[in-house]
Design a protein around this motif. Structure first.
Motif, PDB file in Angstrom:
ATOM      1  N   UNK A 118       0.853  -1.140  -0.151  1.00  0.00           N
ATOM      2  CA  UNK A 118      -0.012  -0.057  -0.063  1.00  0.00           C
ATOM      3  C   UNK A 118       0.913   1.245  -0.073  1.00  0.00           C
ATOM      4  N   UNK A 119       0.521   2.178  -0.668  1.00  0.00           N
ATOM      5  CA  UNK A 119       1.465   3.403  -1.051  1.00  0.00           C
ATOM      6  C   UNK A 119       0.680   4.738  -1.185  1.00  0.00           C
ATOM      7  N   UNK A 177      -4.146   7.014  -1.474  1.00  0.00           N
ATOM      8  CA  UNK A 177      -3.570   5.759  -1.365  1.00  0.00           C
ATOM      9  C   UNK A 177      -3.685   4.780  -2.485  1.00  0.00           C
ATOM     10  N   UNK A 178      -2.836   3.887  -2.827  1.00  0.00           N
ATOM     11  CA  UNK A 178      -2.807   3.184  -3.728  1.00  0.00           C
ATOM     12  C   UNK A 178      -2.734   1.464  -3.038  1.00  0.00           C
ATOM     13  N   UNK A 179      -3.245   0.411  -3.722  1.00  0.00           N
ATOM     14  CA  UNK A 179      -3.340  -0.873  -3.129  1.00  0.00           C
ATOM     15  C   UNK A 179      -3.029  -1.730  -4.498  1.00  0.00           C
ATOM     16  N   UNK A 180      -2.265  -2.946  -4.321  1.00  0.00           N
ATOM     17  CA  UNK A 180      -2.452  -3.774  -5.400  1.00  0.00           C
ATOM     18  C   UNK A 180      -3.559  -4.408  -5.940  1.00  0.00           C
ATOM     19  N   UNK A 181      -4.118  -4.209  -7.294  1.00  0.00           N
ATOM     20  CA  UNK A 181      -5.269  -4.594  -7.816  1.00  0.00           C
ATOM     21  C   UNK A 181      -5.646  -5.981  -7.997  1.00  0.00           C
ATOM     22  N   UNK A 182      -5.833  -6.698  -6.694  1.00  0.00           N
ATOM     23  CA  UNK A 182      -6.176  -7.999  -6.427  1.00  0.00           C
ATOM     24  C   UNK A 182      -7.927  -8.049  -6.254  1.00  0.00           C
ATOM     25  N   UNK A 224       2.609  11.586  -7.168  1.00  0.00           N
ATOM     26  CA  UNK A 224       2.777   9.949  -6.763  1.00  0.00           C
ATOM     27  C   UNK A 224       2.578   9.141  -8.087  1.00  0.00           C
ATOM     28  N   UNK A 225       3.496   8.108  -8.047  1.00  0.00           N
ATOM     29  CA  UNK A 225       3.539   7.223  -9.101  1.00  0.00           C
ATOM     30  C   UNK A 225       3.678   5.839  -8.623  1.00  0.00           C
ATOM     31  N   UNK A 226       2.592   4.983  -9.034  1.00  0.00           N
ATOM     32  CA  UNK A 226       2.197   3.551  -8.216  1.00  0.00           C
ATOM     33  C   UNK A 226       2.754   2.806  -9.572  1.00  0.00           C
ATOM     34  N   UNK A 227       3.856   2.219  -9.654  1.00  0.00           N
ATOM     35  CA  UNK A 227       4.400   1.692 -10.782  1.00  0.00           C
ATOM     36  C   UNK A 227       4.577   0.115 -10.702  1.00  0.00           C
TER      37      UNK A 227
END
Length: 650
Positions: A32-33, A50-55, A148-151
């Motif tokens: 989580x970022x 806030x970003x999270x893995x797309x599961x 922010x960049x969630x890569x």
């Protein structure tokens, strides 16, 4: 003491590479970022993303915002509907599963709202959270927060930086924050990247808007996470800059592409690019990298750079959502970095370095073949035992791809066959080549649907008066006209068809030898001479025969005598419609001085006409027979065989 000595030795070690200075996967505690810092002014508002893995689990799981106090974290708001009494009416938490993030919006900020918070997924304290420091000031200016960049791991990071027209001619750059400074990576001044760790995988391009430029960085790895600055001018001295915060996370469904491709001189190299088959409108470009630009080589619209014609092709594989690019006829000039670029789904762009080493290609054959229109052409491709179990193919190259063509593999069939006993050759055959067949042809191998090595052959087709009979490219002699009965022209074979080695041999006349060719030549010389003599003899026989037929026995009274038909030729002096002019009496010479004159009766006149007509028909019949016989003799003589003439009077 031992521990102190170990620490002292570590301090003496030289600084490692740039990669060792970046955070590794093991140092990233949570996927989580979000932002490290959030800013606001008293009475104002702020938004935290806030970003999270797309599961699938994360998309449906609880999202929360909590305030940290010691080791605990008290929930302020969550997607379950809970809101703390201190924030009622001035906080909202919204989840955006498709965008893989959720946002917290806080209004009516107060100085007491400043502190340390966490945004997370699931239950509080489970570890899937990110720490955020909220700063509330009296204002009026608020520091700009980092973008922010969630890569995804192994994907491509793209960012656009704009600073206005006043910076149109200023230096543009990208640097990474390290040790209190910013280490330069690339700019628009140097001909190459400044940091060699990023060679071939970072690109700076100018945008249409004045003072704007974009940065693309491919093959993102764990050590690429961190704070960056893109700016115009000199960082920390003059100009303007923007902070970029990059976080790397792992997506199990995102494939890792090869970052290095090694191939031999004269051989071929295969590159894999990602694409989304459902995006029919997307443009896919394969280009050679340069620090501040790229050179387009081929794309999916049919464009091919002229100097790469016949050398490069693009194959789409919808099943595994990849595009395969093959570059053959490699040389040292091809060494470099190549990029897969698309105008959609920019995270799927990738890059790879091509290294060309000395060596011999595995696929061998004639690289340039010349032929005349109408001749038979065989394009051969030999392969080693290493490719014995691979799928082999021939295809015709064009700017839009390489169309597969049927070919024949001459290896020995059956379970008892081995690589050492087989004729390891793949043949593409043209029974009768045309000018449209000219161009580039590729021989290649595939395994489990993946393209491997290829070999390019250039076929040149020229026109010629005797092109249909040219045997230069055959393994055996082509049959001559005399070997085809009734002068039937040999028809063209199937273009691009498959055939076996025995099929090629069957094109020769069975049992042919030098003796057969010698006897055929003698027959061709003596045949016309014999036919000419036969025609002369036949003509003589026909003339004598006509003389005999033109003489007939005519009965006059009690006498029988031979009367030549030439005596009746006077009848031809009159028209057939002018019967009234025929003489009423006929005189026949008997023994020189005596004449017998007889009056013409109707019966005798009819008999005379009948005799005349019968004799003329017989003569015409004989002449027709002569013409037919002569024609047959001439035809037999031209075919190499003489026929005996049998002429017998009826």
């Amino acid at each position: 003491m031992a521990l102190l000595a170990f620490i002292f030795l570590l301090a003496l070690l030289p600084a490692g590479s740039a990669k060792s200075r970046h955070p590794l996967k093991s140092t990233i505690s949570s996927p989580v970022f979000g932002p490290r810092q959030a800013y606001g002014v008293v009475g104002g508002s702020t938004t935290v993303k806030c970003f999270y893995p797309p599961t699938s689990v994360n998309k449906h799981d609880r999202k929360y915002w909590c305030r940290q106090s010691g080791r605990s974290c008290a929930t302020v708001a969550s997607t379950s509907g809970y809101i703390s009494s201190d924030f009622k009416g001035r906080i909202s938490l919204t989840d955006y599963p498709e965008a893989e993030n959720f946002q917290i919006h806080i209004s009516s900020l107060a100085p007491t709202d400043a502190g340390t918070y966490q945004c997370g997924v699931g239950d509080n304290g489970r570890g899937l959270s990110h720490k955020v420091t909220l700063n509330v000031s009296q204002g009026p200016e608020v520091p700009e927060a980092a973008e922010l960049f969630y890569v995804k791991l192994h994907s491509t990071w793209t960012v656009t930086c704009s600073f206005g027209s006043e910076f149109s001619y200023a230096r543009k750059y990208l640097c990474k924050m390290e040790g209190g400074g910013c280490r330069d990576i690339i700019d628009n001044i140097e001909e190459d990247v400044i940091d060699q760790d990023f060679t071939g995988r970072v690109l700076l391009s100018h945008e249409q808007s004045p003072g704007s430029f974009s940065i693309m960085m491919t093959q993102m790895d764990w050590e690429d996470a961190g704070l960056y600055q893109c700016g115009a001018g000199e960082y920390g001295k003059n100009g303007k800059s923007k902070e970029l915060d990059v976080f790397i996370y792992e997506d199990k469904n995102f494939p890792e592409m090869k970052s290095t491709v090694i191939a031999k001189t004269g051989s071929s190299a295969t590159f894999e690019c990602l694409y989304e088959p459902l995006k029919k409108s997307s443009t896919r470009v394969w280009a050679k990298w340069k620090p501040n630009k790229y050179t387009r080589i081929i794309d999916n619209t049919g464009y091919v750079k002229p100097q790469y014609e016949g050398r490069v092709a693009m194959f789409e594989n919808p099943d595994n959502r990849t595009v395969t690019v093959i570059l053959n006829q490699l040389s040292d000039a091809d060494v470099g970095h190549y990029w897969c670029i698309t105008n959609e789904l920019k995270d799927q762009q990738s890059s790879a370095e091509l290294k060309v080493i000395e060596g011999k290609p595995q696929l061998t054959g004639e690289k340039k073949v010349e032929a005349q229109v109408g001749s038979r052409v065989d394009l051969t491709c030999s392969y080693p035992c290493a490719y014995y179990s691979y799928e082999k193919y021939w295809c015709k190259w064009s700017s839009s791809g390489c169309s597969m063509m049927p070919a024949s593999d001459l290896r020995q069939p059956g379970p008892e066959a081995t690589c050492n006993t087989s004729n390891r050759t793949v043949i593409l055959s043209f029974g009768s080549v045309t000018e449209e067949d000219a161009g580039w042809y590729w021989c290649g191998v595939k395994r489990n649907g993946l393209f491997g090595e290829t070999m390019a052959v250039e076929l040149s087709v020229t026109a010629g008066s005797d092109a249909k009979h040219s045997p230069e490219l055959l393994d055996v002699e082509a049959p001559s006209h005399a070997e085809f009965p009734n002068h039937v022209e040999p028809g063209p074979g199937p273009r691009g068809g498959a055939y076996s080695d025995s099929g090629v041999r069957s094109g020769a006349a069975p049992g042919s030898s030098d003796q057969d060719h010698g006897s055929n030549t003698l027959a061709l010389v003596l045949g016309p001479i014999g036919a000419l003599l036969l025609i002369v003899v036949t003509a003589f026989v026909i003339v004598k025969y006509r003389q005999m037929k033109r003489s007939d026995l005519v009965s006059v009274g009690s006498y029988r005598t031979n009367i030549s038909m030439s005596d009746f030729e006077s009848v031809k002096d009159y028209s057939a419609s002018n019967n009234a002019c025929v003489k009423e009496s006929q005189e026949t010479a008997i023994r020189g001085d005596e004449f017998i004159t007889t009056a013409d009766t109707p019966e005798s006149a009819a008999e005379a006409k009948k005799a005349k007509r019968s004799s003329k028909e017989d003569a015409d019949l004989a002449y027709s027979t002569f013409l037919l016989t002569s024609g047959s003799i001439a035809q037999g003589s031209s075919g190499g065989d003489s026929a005996a003439l049998d002429v017998s009077p009826p």
